[in-house]
Structure formats: C-alpha cells, structure tokens
Motif scaffolding. Sequence first.
Motif, PDB file in Angstrom:
ATOM      1  N   GLY A  11       0.831  -1.202   0.000  1.00  0.00           N
ATOM      2  CA  GLY A  11       0.000   0.000   0.000  1.00  0.00           C
ATOM      3  C   GLY A  11       0.863   1.249   0.000  1.00  0.00           C
ATOM      4  N   GLY A  76       3.314   9.416  12.138  1.00  0.00           N
ATOM      5  CA  GLY A  76       2.519   8.462  11.349  1.00  0.00           C
ATOM      6  C   GLY A  76       1.535   7.709  12.222  1.00  0.00           C
ATOM      7  N   SER A  77       0.582   7.077  11.541  1.00  0.00           N
ATOM      8  CA  SER A  77      -0.419   6.269  12.242  1.00  0.00           C
ATOM      9  C   SER A  77       0.240   5.177  13.082  1.00  0.00           C
ATOM     10  CB  SER A  77      -1.364   5.662  11.199  1.00  0.00           C
ATOM     11  OG  SER A  77      -2.109   4.641  11.760  1.00  0.00           O
ATOM     12  N   THR A  78       1.337   4.643  12.555  1.00  0.00           N
ATOM     13  CA  THR A  78       2.057   3.572  13.248  1.00  0.00           C
ATOM     14  C   THR A  78       2.460   4.005  14.661  1.00  0.00           C
ATOM     15  OG1 THR A  78       2.941   2.939  11.101  1.00  0.00           O
ATOM     16  CG2 THR A  78       4.084   2.081  13.045  1.00  0.00           C
ATOM     17  N   TYR A 102      -5.577  -4.752   9.274  1.00  0.00           N
ATOM     18  CA  TYR A 102      -4.258  -4.385   8.756  1.00  0.00           C
ATOM     19  C   TYR A 102      -3.187  -5.190   9.495  1.00  0.00           C
ATOM     20  CZ  TYR A 102      -0.278  -1.186   7.944  1.00  0.00           C
ATOM     21  OH  TYR A 102       0.931  -0.632   7.621  1.00  0.00           O
ATOM     22  N   TYR A 149     -10.197  -1.574  17.632  1.00  0.00           N
ATOM     23  CA  TYR A 149      -9.419  -0.896  16.590  1.00  0.00           C
ATOM     24  C   TYR A 149     -10.099  -1.149  15.250  1.00  0.00           C
ATOM     25  CZ  TYR A 149      -5.732  -0.263  13.097  1.00  0.00           C
ATOM     26  OH  TYR A 149      -5.017   0.125  11.984  1.00  0.00           O
ATOM     27  N   ILE A 151     -10.574   0.205  10.977  1.00  0.00           N
ATOM     28  CA  ILE A 151     -10.175   1.024   9.815  1.00  0.00           C
ATOM     29  C   ILE A 151     -11.481   1.245   9.051  1.00  0.00           C
ATOM     30  CG2 ILE A 151      -8.651   1.168   7.786  1.00  0.00           C
ATOM     31  CD1 ILE A 151      -7.331  -1.458   9.336  1.00  0.00           C
ATOM     32  N   ASN A 156      -8.202  -1.275   4.933  1.00  0.00           N
ATOM     33  CA  ASN A 156      -7.084  -2.111   4.527  1.00  0.00           C
ATOM     34  C   ASN A 156      -7.243  -3.434   5.272  1.00  0.00           C
ATOM     35  OD1 ASN A 156      -4.649  -3.273   3.916  1.00  0.00           O
ATOM     36  ND2 ASN A 156      -3.376  -1.702   4.889  1.00  0.00           N
ATOM     37  N   ASP A 184      -8.622   4.207  12.717  1.00  0.00           N
ATOM     38  CA  ASP A 184      -7.432   4.473  11.907  1.00  0.00           C
ATOM     39  C   ASP A 184      -7.950   4.869  10.531  1.00  0.00           C
ATOM     40  OD1 ASP A 184      -5.056   4.455  10.549  1.00  0.00           O
ATOM     41  OD2 ASP A 184      -4.418   2.467  11.228  1.00  0.00           O
ATOM     42  N   VAL A 186      -6.671   6.523   7.808  1.00  0.00           N
ATOM     43  CA  VAL A 186      -5.614   7.059   6.932  1.00  0.00           C
ATOM     44  C   VAL A 186      -6.010   7.147   5.456  1.00  0.00           C
ATOM     45  CG1 VAL A 186      -3.736   6.370   8.456  1.00  0.00           C
ATOM     46  CG2 VAL A 186      -4.458   4.811   6.648  1.00  0.00           C
ATOM     47  N   TYR A 187      -7.088   6.459   5.064  1.00  0.00           N
ATOM     48  CA  TYR A 187      -7.490   6.506   3.644  1.00  0.00           C
ATOM     49  C   TYR A 187      -8.671   7.457   3.403  1.00  0.00           C
ATOM     50  CZ  TYR A 187      -4.333   2.625   3.400  1.00  0.00           C
ATOM     51  OH  TYR A 187      -3.200   1.872   3.493  1.00  0.00           O
ATOM     52  N   SER A 214      -3.039  10.455   8.887  1.00  0.00           N
ATOM     53  CA  SER A 214      -1.642  10.442   8.471  1.00  0.00           C
ATOM     54  C   SER A 214      -1.438  11.207   7.177  1.00  0.00           C
ATOM     55  CB  SER A 214      -1.238   8.977   8.262  1.00  0.00           C
ATOM     56  OG  SER A 214       0.044   8.880   7.714  1.00  0.00           O
ATOM     57  N   SER A 216       0.842  10.009   5.239  1.00  0.00           N
ATOM     58  CA  SER A 216       1.553   8.999   4.445  1.00  0.00           C
ATOM     59  C   SER A 216       0.892   8.708   3.110  1.00  0.00           C
ATOM     60  CB  SER A 216       1.652   7.685   5.225  1.00  0.00           C
ATOM     61  OG  SER A 216       2.570   7.806   6.269  1.00  0.00           O
ATOM     62  N   LYS A 217      -0.429   8.651   3.098  1.00  0.00           N
ATOM     63  CA  LYS A 217      -1.107   8.241   1.863  1.00  0.00           C
ATOM     64  C   LYS A 217      -1.439   9.444   0.983  1.00  0.00           C
ATOM     65  CE  LYS A 217      -0.954   4.313   3.884  1.00  0.00           C
ATOM     66  NZ  LYS A 217      -0.036   3.257   3.472  1.00  0.00           N
ATOM     67  N   ARG A 224       7.028  10.699   7.660  1.00  0.00           N
ATOM     68  CA  ARG A 224       6.655  10.096   8.957  1.00  0.00           C
ATOM     69  C   ARG A 224       5.871  11.106   9.801  1.00  0.00           C
ATOM     70  NH1 ARG A 224       5.311   6.652   7.859  1.00  0.00           N
ATOM     71  NH2 ARG A 224       5.171   5.581   9.835  1.00  0.00           N
TER      72      ARG A 224
HETATM   73  C1  LIG Z   1      -4.718   1.067   7.986  1.00  0.00           C
HETATM   74  C2  LIG Z   1      -3.326   1.613   8.001  1.00  0.00           C
HETATM   75  N1  LIG Z   1      -2.870   2.222   9.088  1.00  0.00           N
HETATM   76  C3  LIG Z   1      -1.637   2.727   9.134  1.00  0.00           C
HETATM   77  C4  LIG Z   1      -0.765   2.621   8.072  1.00  0.00           C
HETATM   78  C5  LIG Z   1       0.601   3.173   8.203  1.00  0.00           C
HETATM   79  O1  LIG Z   1       0.489   4.544   8.323  1.00  0.00           O
HETATM   80  P1  LIG Z   1       1.711   5.501   8.669  1.00  0.00           P
HETATM   81  O2  LIG Z   1       2.632   5.506   7.492  1.00  0.00           O
HETATM   82  O3  LIG Z   1       1.050   6.802   8.901  1.00  0.00           O
HETATM   83  O4  LIG Z   1       2.385   4.971   9.877  1.00  0.00           O
HETATM   84  C6  LIG Z   1      -1.187   1.982   6.908  1.00  0.00           C
HETATM   85  C7  LIG Z   1      -0.272   1.823   5.772  1.00  0.00           C
HETATM   86  O5  LIG Z   1      -0.389   0.932   4.961  1.00  0.00           O
HETATM   87  C8  LIG Z   1      -2.498   1.461   6.881  1.00  0.00           C
HETATM   88  O6  LIG Z   1      -2.970   0.831   5.801  1.00  0.00           O
END
Ligand SMILES: Cc1ncc(COP(=O)(O)O)c(C=O)c1O
Length: 379
Positions: A11, A76-78, A102, A149, A151, A156, A184, A186-187, A214, A216-217, A224
């Motif tokens: 992704g 980042g979400s991580t 995920y 948790y 999404i 994802n 979460d 992020v999309y 995030s 990131s996408k 980050r």
């Molecule tokens: C659902 C989900 N959460 C978090 C992430 C990672 O996000 P980040 O790069 O903000 O840590 C991804 C990336 O694939 C994702 O699909």
Amino acid sequence: MTADTISLLLGHPDPTTLLTPELQAAVESLMSANAYRILQYGPEQGTQGLIAYLVDKLNREQGMAIAPGNVMIVAGSTHACDMIGRLYTKPGGVVIVEAPSYADSIHIFRDHHVELCSVPMDQDGMIVTELERLLARLDSESKKPDLLYTIPTFHNPTGITLSHERRLAIIQLAQRYGFLIVEDDVYRDLAFESGVPANFYALAHGQGVLSINSFSKTLAPGLRLGWLVGSESDIQRFVDCGTTQMGGGANPFTANIVAEYCRNGHWEPHVAGLQTLYKQRRDVVIEALSKYMPQGVRWTHPAGGFFIWLYLPDNVFAQDVKRLAHERKVLVAAGNGFYINPADGNHNLRLAFSFARPDDIEAGVHILGQVIRELQAGG
Ligand SMILES: Cc1ncc(COP(=O)(O)O)c(C=O)c1O
C-alpha cells in the motif's frame, strides 16, 4: 524486485506523486538561516503551526468541533497505534479488530501482549450483531475489552467502508460495554465519490474515541507524519508519556515543512489530484478483473483508498496463487497475514492498485487470472 516485476503488493503511494515542486519549495523556504529552530527538539504536543492548520481544516470539513488541545502530531499512524497499545491496553487485556485487519496493526497489538479478538465483515464493514455476540461472550467471561481498533473508511485490506448506521450502533455498544474506539482513518481523504460517512470522533462528539490520521497516503510516507485526535485529557496522557517527554514532539523538521506547505494552500489540490489518479487505477483494476478472472472469483468495489480484496474459489489457495504469480513476476498479498487466525485468509488476496502503472496493473491481473485458472483446473 527486478525492474520487470509488477507489484500489486504494498500500500505505497504512486512514487511519481511524492516529490512535487510545491513540497520542494516548502523545504527550500525553511532551509534558511533560521532552520536551526526546526532542527531543535520540538514541543511535546507537536508543531503548533501544523496543529492550528489541522484544527481549522477538520472543523471545517469534518465537523469535528475540536480545539488545539484535542490534537497531537505523531510520527505516522504507526506511532499513534503503538502509543495507544502502550498506554491504553494491559498485557492479557482484550483488543477487538476487524476480520480481516491491517497486518501491521495486528503485529503492534501483539507486541503489547494483548488477547486479540476479531469480528467478521460484510460489504458494509464490521458486522454489528457479531460484535454484540463477542461482547456478550467476553462479558460472560468477566472480560472488558480495552479497545476496538477499526479502519472504518476504505479499509485495509478490503477497501470496504463501514456504514453510517453501523458506526452509530458501534458507538452505542462502546458506551454500553465501556471500551475505547480507535479509528485508523488514513485513507479517508482518498475518496472517489461523495458521501463518505462521518468519522467516529464526530459522531460520538469526541466521547470515547481516538481518531488517527496520516500524511503517508496523501502526501509522502517518508515524512513520517500524522495526527491523533482525542479528548484533551487523552491528548495530555500522550504528551505526558515517557517517549514524548524524552524525545519531544514528533518530527519537528518535517512537521514544519508540511505546515508551510499546507498553509500555502498546496495540500488540498494535491489530494484532489490523487483522488482522480487512484480512481482511474481502481477503474483499471476492476475492468481487468472483469476481463481476466475466471468464474467463481469475486471482489470488492472500493469507493476510495488503495486496495481491492479478492475471494477465491474453495479449491484455490491464496498461498499457491501468490507463489505461482511471484514466479511470473507479479507480487500480491495472500489473505492469511490479515487475520488473527491465518487460515481464515486461505482464499483471499489483497491487490494494491496505488503503486503500479495502469498498464502493469492490467498485465498483472491478466497473469493472476491465468494462475487462478490453472489452479482451479488442478494444475
Ligand atoms: C490502515 C493503516 N494504518 C496505518 C498505516 C501506516 O500509516 P503511517 O505511514 O502513517 O504509519 C497503513 C499503511 O499501509 C495502513 O494501511
């Protein structure tokens, strides 16, 4: 991965979207004699300019009714998921996730030694009656989940969006059973059509929800950078935790660059461009699937995001498809890694349409179709 490999695996954003002249200009404008400021440790809650920008945008676009004290900048979400795992779960406590979910979030929660429980999904997302059943079972075992948790938007790995009604029903269950909802999202901004349901935080008026997002996408994962929205006391808990106190706020250097870039009005048009780009990719993958997949294969129809989820016939195993496709230089993710119980994903594949070029997506799906046909025929 060689140059002729087609990756439908990860992704990752389209690499050609990452280095824009506007982002480069933001970097250059901050690399002046004052750059030492953004190379210093930053405020624990995160770069204030970026928080101010996000508060305004989220209130305007998503009706979140938040103040600066409700937002923290994260790496980042991580980073947010890991902090939540650390601060809001206890070893042996229960975390509920979607089935599938995920893979890397499952990994993070496992690192925190929780008991993971999952709730199956259909085309409208997590099935609420199944969640209720799980909660009743946990209750009968005197177990109270630490958190759920989810999404919820362009999920994802499936690309599915949780319906508005189910979001409301889940909030009611969270209030009844006393668990935290972690979304979460992020999309969310990569929507191909209007009508995306409101997020959990807005629907619950900020009660009992932590909302993660995030850059990131929608900008670049190498920055980050992301953000976390919660009640002021929740945000304070993250600000006060050891890693934040020790290292300061997340990535002040990139946060200042992104704040400058956003304040100059570049992010919204960039995201609009990504929506168009990934919608075209989604259309290419759907058309190729309709053309090349044999009878018995089904797939989701994502209205945003990066992923499409395939359901294979019972006699075709995802690991075999993955192996044979790999031999023919097409990379895909087998469903197994997205489940707490890996066998549940034996007959699923995730295709990412974000990274490969349209011609390659079509060629890759063609090869996948051939592989599945061969396996179906027992070859
Ligand atoms: C659902 C989900 N959460 C978090 C992430 C990672 O996000 P980040 O790069 O903000 O840590 C991804 C990336 O694939 C994702 O699909």
